[in-house]
Design a protein around this motif. Structure first.
Motif, PDB file in Angstrom:
ATOM      1  N   SER A  21       0.887  -1.106  -0.080  1.00 33.66           N
ATOM      2  CA  SER A  21      -0.133   0.039  -0.018  1.00 33.66           C
ATOM      3  C   SER A  21       0.776   1.114   0.096  1.00 33.66           C
ATOM      4  O   SER A  21       2.146   1.244   0.105  1.00 33.66           O
ATOM      5  CB  SER A  21      -1.200  -0.033   1.194  1.00 33.66           C
ATOM      6  OG  SER A  21      -0.158   0.283   2.534  1.00 33.66           O
ATOM      7  N   ILE A  63       0.218   5.678   0.097  1.00 37.03           N
ATOM      8  CA  ILE A  63      -0.733   6.994  -0.042  1.00 37.03           C
ATOM      9  C   ILE A  63      -0.451   7.885  -1.136  1.00 37.03           C
ATOM     10  O   ILE A  63       0.804   8.384  -1.243  1.00 37.03           O
ATOM     11  CB  ILE A  63      -0.654   7.765   1.457  1.00 37.03           C
ATOM     12  CG1 ILE A  63      -1.378   6.943   2.429  1.00 37.03           C
ATOM     13  CG2 ILE A  63      -1.645   9.043   1.211  1.00 37.03           C
ATOM     14  CD1 ILE A  63      -1.419   7.453   3.914  1.00 37.03           C
ATOM     15  N   LYS A 101      -1.570  11.135  -3.500  1.00 33.67           N
ATOM     16  CA  LYS A 101      -2.609  12.160  -3.786  1.00 33.67           C
ATOM     17  C   LYS A 101      -3.761  12.169  -2.596  1.00 33.67           C
ATOM     18  O   LYS A 101      -4.806  12.337  -2.703  1.00 33.67           O
ATOM     19  CB  LYS A 101      -3.203  12.288  -4.975  1.00 33.67           C
ATOM     20  CG  LYS A 101      -2.287  12.578  -6.081  1.00 33.67           C
ATOM     21  CD  LYS A 101      -2.889  12.505  -7.466  1.00 33.67           C
ATOM     22  CE  LYS A 101      -1.479  12.638  -8.527  1.00 33.67           C
ATOM     23  NZ  LYS A 101      -2.243  12.606  -9.936  1.00 33.67           N
ATOM     24  N   GLY A 102      -3.236  11.780  -1.233  1.00 31.46           N
ATOM     25  CA  GLY A 102      -4.350  11.834  -0.328  1.00 31.46           C
ATOM     26  C   GLY A 102      -4.903  10.391  -0.141  1.00 31.46           C
ATOM     27  O   GLY A 102      -5.862  10.260   0.786  1.00 31.46           O
ATOM     28  N   GLU A 103      -4.903   9.462  -0.851  1.00 31.21           N
ATOM     29  CA  GLU A 103      -5.726   8.401  -1.227  1.00 31.21           C
ATOM     30  C   GLU A 103      -5.081   7.052  -0.889  1.00 31.21           C
ATOM     31  O   GLU A 103      -3.798   7.220  -1.442  1.00 31.21           O
ATOM     32  CB  GLU A 103      -6.187   8.514  -2.547  1.00 31.21           C
ATOM     33  CG  GLU A 103      -7.538   7.489  -2.701  1.00 31.21           C
ATOM     34  CD  GLU A 103      -7.958   7.518  -4.256  1.00 31.21           C
ATOM     35  OE1 GLU A 103      -7.809   6.589  -4.674  1.00 31.21           O
ATOM     36  OE2 GLU A 103      -8.555   8.535  -4.674  1.00 31.21           O
ATOM     37  N   ARG A 123      -3.788   3.526  -1.539  1.00 34.82           N
ATOM     38  CA  ARG A 123      -3.913   2.497  -2.728  1.00 34.82           C
ATOM     39  C   ARG A 123      -3.497   1.399  -2.519  1.00 34.82           C
ATOM     40  O   ARG A 123      -2.067   1.337  -1.730  1.00 34.82           O
ATOM     41  CB  ARG A 123      -3.243   3.424  -3.778  1.00 34.82           C
ATOM     42  CG  ARG A 123      -3.853   4.601  -4.179  1.00 34.82           C
ATOM     43  CD  ARG A 123      -3.271   5.036  -5.521  1.00 34.82           C
ATOM     44  NE  ARG A 123      -3.866   6.253  -5.919  1.00 34.82           N
ATOM     45  CZ  ARG A 123      -4.129   6.778  -7.089  1.00 34.82           C
ATOM     46  NH1 ARG A 123      -3.763   5.837  -8.028  1.00 34.82           N
ATOM     47  NH2 ARG A 123      -4.679   8.024  -7.405  1.00 34.82           N
ATOM     48  N   LYS A 159      -3.515   6.359   7.332  1.00 31.23           N
ATOM     49  CA  LYS A 159      -4.546   5.506   6.412  1.00 31.23           C
ATOM     50  C   LYS A 159      -3.843   4.216   5.890  1.00 31.23           C
ATOM     51  O   LYS A 159      -4.158   3.861   4.851  1.00 31.23           O
ATOM     52  CB  LYS A 159      -5.127   6.516   5.283  1.00 31.23           C
ATOM     53  CG  LYS A 159      -5.590   7.590   5.592  1.00 31.23           C
ATOM     54  CD  LYS A 159      -6.391   7.998   4.267  1.00 31.23           C
ATOM     55  CE  LYS A 159      -6.896   9.161   4.184  1.00 31.23           C
ATOM     56  NZ  LYS A 159      -7.340   9.901   2.907  1.00 31.23           N
TER      57      LYS A 159
END
Length: 186
Positions: free
Chosen positions: A77, A79, A81-83, A85, A184
């Protein structure tokens, strides 16, 4: 006869764009002796790497889980662009006599890529190397310094780079991975 070469070139082109090709075949670095796959399983954070087209974000980590059939579930995983993945893949031990030489694939249509554990103490850090030979004329490679925590002492990172260099792996372009603001993840 041209079709196989064109197909090979098309499959390898993305890796070439991401990396600087080196002349000659892949180096054959020594891998971790008496490697214990079960101890290696778990969560690893990327501390430093050779730049790779497929890793553009921050907070990159990978979790390895041994499956019943002795294959390895791989979940990586980042992060971007703030997301958050994630990508899931499968790992295998290609030669049971040398379990530090794994293969990992994130696609059913692509072959397993080398994922060699050059060194690990299982609880703090691991050095990982991957290399793809292109007709033995040149190669593209990837190298990672991994940790069980989001940071490692500078001295540990420098020692890791020395181990790569002593194995004919050029890490002059190695960059630190960003492991800040990682709420996250996996």
């Amino acid at each position: 006869m041209k079709l196989p070469f064109v197909l090979l070139f098309a499959l390898v082109l993305p890796a070439i764009r991401a990396q600087i090709p080196h002349w000659g075949p892949c180096p054959e670095p020594a891998v971790q002796s008496a490697f214990n796959l079960k101890q290696f399983m778990g969560r690893w954070f990327e501390i430093a790497k050779l730049p790779a087209q497929f890793e553009k974000g921050r907070c990159i980590e990978t979790n390895f889980t041994l499956k019943i059939d002795n294959s390895i579930r791989v979940v990586s995983s980042e992060i971007l662009k703030g997301e958050l993945r994630k990508i899931k893949g499968t790992g295998i031990i290609e030669d049971l006599k040398n379990p530090a030489k794994m293969g990992i694939s994130y696609s059913y249509v692509l072959p397993y890529s080398p994922y060699w554990i050059l060194s690990t103490d299982y609880v703090n850090s691991a050095l990982v190397y991957s290399c793809t030979d292109i007709l033995r004329l040149f190669h593209v490679d990837f190298a990672w310094i991994m940790s069980r925590t989001r940071t490692l002492p500078d001295a540990t990172v420098e020692k890791a780079k020395e181990i790569f260099a002593n194995n004919n792996i050029d890490v002059t372009r190695m960059i630190a991975s960003k492991q800040q603001g990682c709420e996250k993840t996996l």
